[in-house]
Motif scaffolding. Structure first.
Motif, short mmCIF file in Angstrom:
data_model
loop_
_atom_site.label_atom_id
_atom_site.label_comp_id
_atom_site.label_asym_id
_atom_site.label_seq_id
_atom_site.Cartn_x
_atom_site.Cartn_y
_atom_site.Cartn_z
N SER D 2 -88.07 -93.59 -48.36
CA SER D 2 -87.25 -92.56 -48.72
C SER D 2 -86.67 -92.87 -50.13
O SER D 2 -86.19 -91.84 -50.89
CB SER D 2 -86.10 -92.45 -47.77
OG SER D 2 -85.17 -93.31 -47.60
N HIS D 3 -86.35 -94.08 -50.46
CA HIS D 3 -85.79 -94.50 -51.85
C HIS D 3 -86.46 -93.95 -52.84
O HIS D 3 -85.77 -94.16 -54.00
CB HIS D 3 -85.35 -96.09 -51.79
CG HIS D 3 -86.23 -96.92 -51.70
ND1 HIS D 3 -87.11 -97.33 -52.83
CD2 HIS D 3 -86.78 -97.60 -50.56
CE1 HIS D 3 -88.01 -98.16 -52.45
NE2 HIS D 3 -87.76 -98.34 -51.19
N GLU D 4 -87.62 -93.86 -52.73
CA GLU D 4 -88.53 -93.88 -53.67
C GLU D 4 -88.21 -92.23 -54.58
O GLU D 4 -88.51 -92.07 -55.72
CB GLU D 4 -90.07 -93.66 -53.57
CG GLU D 4 -90.40 -95.33 -53.60
CD GLU D 4 -91.95 -95.59 -52.57
OE1 GLU D 4 -92.43 -94.61 -52.82
OE2 GLU D 4 -92.13 -96.85 -52.88
N LYS D 5 -87.90 -91.41 -53.87
CA LYS D 5 -87.61 -90.14 -54.03
C LYS D 5 -86.51 -90.11 -55.06
O LYS D 5 -85.94 -88.99 -55.62
CB LYS D 5 -87.68 -88.79 -53.18
CG LYS D 5 -86.59 -88.96 -52.16
CD LYS D 5 -86.57 -87.85 -51.24
CE LYS D 5 -85.69 -88.10 -49.77
NZ LYS D 5 -85.84 -87.30 -48.91
N TYR D 6 -85.66 -91.18 -54.98
CA TYR D 6 -84.32 -91.07 -55.68
C TYR D 6 -84.40 -91.91 -56.80
O TYR D 6 -83.22 -92.08 -57.40
CB TYR D 6 -83.24 -91.55 -54.90
CG TYR D 6 -82.76 -90.63 -53.55
CD1 TYR D 6 -82.67 -89.15 -53.67
CD2 TYR D 6 -82.91 -90.94 -52.21
CE1 TYR D 6 -82.42 -88.29 -52.81
CE2 TYR D 6 -82.54 -90.12 -51.41
CZ TYR D 6 -82.52 -88.81 -51.53
OH TYR D 6 -82.26 -87.78 -50.42
N GLN D 7 -85.61 -92.37 -57.19
CA GLN D 7 -85.71 -93.30 -58.13
C GLN D 7 -85.12 -92.97 -59.59
O GLN D 7 -84.52 -93.64 -60.37
CB GLN D 7 -87.22 -93.93 -58.61
CG GLN D 7 -87.14 -95.15 -58.92
CD GLN D 7 -88.76 -95.58 -58.48
OE1 GLN D 7 -89.70 -94.80 -57.60
NE2 GLN D 7 -89.11 -97.01 -58.90
N SER D 8 -85.32 -91.73 -60.01
CA SER D 8 -84.70 -91.39 -61.02
C SER D 8 -83.22 -90.98 -61.18
O SER D 8 -82.55 -91.36 -62.09
CB SER D 8 -85.70 -89.78 -61.41
OG SER D 8 -84.72 -88.94 -62.45
N SER D 65 -76.90 -86.56 -49.51
CA SER D 65 -76.51 -85.34 -49.97
C SER D 65 -74.95 -85.01 -50.17
O SER D 65 -74.26 -84.46 -50.97
CB SER D 65 -77.30 -84.13 -49.19
OG SER D 65 -76.39 -82.85 -49.32
N GLU D 103 -77.72 -84.05 -62.05
CA GLU D 103 -78.84 -84.79 -61.09
C GLU D 103 -78.38 -84.92 -59.84
O GLU D 103 -79.05 -84.71 -58.98
CB GLU D 103 -79.49 -86.10 -61.98
CG GLU D 103 -80.01 -85.88 -63.15
CD GLU D 103 -81.29 -86.70 -63.24
OE1 GLU D 103 -81.87 -87.45 -62.22
OE2 GLU D 103 -81.69 -87.02 -64.39
N LYS D 106 -78.62 -81.58 -57.89
CA LYS D 106 -79.97 -81.33 -57.44
C LYS D 106 -80.26 -81.68 -55.91
O LYS D 106 -80.94 -81.26 -55.26
CB LYS D 106 -81.00 -81.62 -58.37
CG LYS D 106 -81.08 -81.08 -59.73
CD LYS D 106 -82.35 -81.71 -60.48
CE LYS D 106 -82.04 -81.24 -61.92
NZ LYS D 106 -82.68 -82.31 -62.91
N ILE D 107 -79.54 -82.72 -55.55
CA ILE D 107 -79.86 -83.39 -54.04
C ILE D 107 -78.51 -83.10 -53.12
O ILE D 107 -78.58 -83.29 -52.05
CB ILE D 107 -80.18 -84.81 -54.13
CG1 ILE D 107 -78.98 -85.80 -54.35
CG2 ILE D 107 -81.27 -85.03 -54.75
CD1 ILE D 107 -79.04 -87.10 -53.86
#
Lengths: 108, 108, 108, 108
Positions: D2-8, D65, D103, D106-107
């Motif tokens: 899951s952490h990969e989607k938050y990399q940016s 979130s 940013e 967005k989440i």
């Protein structure tokens, strides 16, 4: 400014903090969580300390050297524990921790 | 459990963290903020370190002694800076910091 | 000063932070660590959030209400998970978390 | 994981945390510290929140979130304060904060 001389260490601390948290998360999802208990504990110790030192360095703390010395000990302990486990996340975490311990020692 | 032996220190750290944050807040509201700049910096260093050590002690960190040693240095530096200023919040903060430095040194 | 109105909440947050860390430490020492994995995760989330909110309140943060609202959610989630487990440390933690969630909601 | 989607987002939070701490450090060294008092306060609020959210995201927090929503508010407040001041460190911090607020939203 003083924080510029720590730019490389801040990056290394950030990568170590990430690797420790990924390892922590993955360890808690492993089948044999019990075997990973020390790894989980040290991952938290290490990620918290690295995050703390990052903040301290970029705000120009006067305690860089003393904090880096403790951080080096914690990174080393976490790296040595992670090295014992074959999981990919543990091996990656061990590399990040031992690299970070070395860089911390340079300013300690 | 191991955290019980630190119960008194945890309370002292908590009080020091509060005193530092009150002093930080009040210093930023003083007329002569410039004169308080070092006090503001050290209040943040000290409150962050005390908060960090509190968390570490109550989760049974294996690094209690090394962390307490750094915390003692930071508390002492903050207490010595605060002592220079006559404001009530600075004097209270100095007392809390120097007491906390002493207690940290006992386990360092 | 503004921090005085939060004195009771700060104390409750501190007790919740302690209970969560004691539970975290004890869960990692249980025979069936796997069954405690969610408890361990939420104990860390909750102790970190409570520690963060404590610091923010005592330094007079302008974001007390928004932070307390998230803290209430996290405390509630942790309390509900802990309630499922019979261990004494889990039951104590559940009580501390649910009390803290209630107090956070009052300022949220 | 899951952490990969938050990399940016993690990278943006890290840059914002750095910019806030550089601005905090520089503000405390300005001649007219009093004029920078709100900036100093918000820099600390914002760097602490960004550092907290970074840690939470990379350990796979279930509260991404809600935490991102508060972080967006804090980043926005800090960015708007920094924008008022001509210092280079304030303008850079404003950019980093407002980008980070976007940013986070967005989440959220």
């Amino acid at each position: 400014m003083s924080h510029e001389k720590y730019q490389s260490l801040v990056q290394t601390l950030h990568e170590c903090m990430e690797a420790c948290n990924h390892c922590y998360d993955a360890c808690l999802g492993e089948d044999d969580v019990k075997m990973m208990a020390d790894c989980i504990r040290l991952d938290r110790e290490c990620s918290d300390m690295c995050g703390f030192l990052e903040q301290a360095l970029v705000r120009g703390t006067p305690f860089a050297s003393e904090l880096a010395s403790v951080c080096a000990s914690i990174c080393e302990a976490c790296g040595n524990e992670c090295k014992k486990h074959d999981h990919d996340h543990c091996q990656k975490c061990a590399d990040a921790c031992l690299k970070c311990a070395d860089e911390c020692r340079k300013i300690a």
